[in-house]
Scaffold this motif. Structure first.
Motif, short mmCIF file in Angstrom:
data_model
loop_
_atom_site.label_atom_id
_atom_site.label_comp_id
_atom_site.label_asym_id
_atom_site.label_seq_id
_atom_site.Cartn_x
_atom_site.Cartn_y
_atom_site.Cartn_z
N SER A 45 35.55 31.62 34.31
CA SER A 45 33.98 31.73 33.82
C SER A 45 33.43 32.95 33.89
CB SER A 45 33.32 30.70 34.81
OG SER A 45 31.82 30.76 34.42
N PRO A 46 32.86 33.47 32.80
CA PRO A 46 31.97 34.86 32.76
C PRO A 46 30.91 34.87 33.88
CG PRO A 46 32.29 34.08 30.68
CD PRO A 46 32.96 32.91 31.52
N ALA A 47 30.49 33.57 34.27
CA ALA A 47 29.44 33.47 35.36
C ALA A 47 29.95 33.60 36.84
CB ALA A 47 28.65 32.15 34.90
N ASN A 48 31.15 33.71 36.95
CA ASN A 48 31.69 33.86 38.28
C ASN A 48 31.08 34.91 39.09
OD1 ASN A 48 33.62 35.08 40.28
ND2 ASN A 48 34.43 33.01 40.14
N PRO A 49 30.62 34.74 40.36
CA PRO A 49 29.94 35.78 40.99
C PRO A 49 30.55 36.99 41.47
CG PRO A 49 29.78 33.42 42.17
CD PRO A 49 30.80 33.27 41.08
N HIS A 50 32.05 36.74 41.37
CA HIS A 50 32.64 38.24 41.32
C HIS A 50 32.55 39.05 40.12
CE1 HIS A 50 34.58 37.23 45.08
NE2 HIS A 50 35.13 35.99 44.68
N LEU A 51 32.78 38.38 39.13
CA LEU A 51 32.60 39.15 37.86
C LEU A 51 31.15 39.52 37.46
CD1 LEU A 51 34.72 36.74 35.56
CD2 LEU A 51 35.25 38.99 36.15
N THR A 52 30.17 38.63 37.75
CA THR A 52 28.68 39.17 37.84
C THR A 52 28.30 40.50 38.60
OG1 THR A 52 28.14 36.71 37.28
CG2 THR A 52 26.48 38.26 37.90
N ALA A 53 28.76 40.33 39.77
CA ALA A 53 28.76 41.46 40.50
C ALA A 53 29.24 42.65 39.98
CB ALA A 53 29.10 41.15 42.15
#
Length: 98
Positions: A4-12
């Motif tokens: 998911s592009p909304a994953n916290p790791h990716l978002t950070a």
């Protein structure tokens, strides 16, 4: 695997494109085998390494780098192609970002 592009790791990681976040976190995002490998060889330990399994599967240098980082206990985060694409700022990504 991060899908998911909304994953916290990716978002950070995406937030690091903004100077304020880079300075606040004291981190930056680099993309591509050569930049990551050059940093690794010079002693820089990445906080996290994102990789697109499909893209790095056929690359012996990328597989070697992943094995070295696994042995050094660097956090490796496999991503789906769509999730990794949200990190990439290049036209033809190599499938690695740290």
């Amino acid at each position: 695997m991060l899908t998911s592009p909304a994953n916290p790791h990716l978002t950070a990681a995406r937030k690091l494109a903004d100077r304020k976040h880079r300075l606040g976190e004291q981190r930056f995002l680099v993309e591509g085998l050569r930049l990551i490998e050059d940093g690794w060889r010079s002693g820089v330990r990445p906080y996290q390494l994102f990789y697109d399994e499909a893209q790095v599967a056929g690359s012996a240098p990328a597989q070697r780098l992943l094995a070295e980082m696994t042995a050094a206990q660097v956090t490796l985060l496999p991503c789906s192609p769509a999730a990794f694409a949200t990190l990439s700022q290049t036209v033809t990504p190599q499938g690695l970002a740290a």
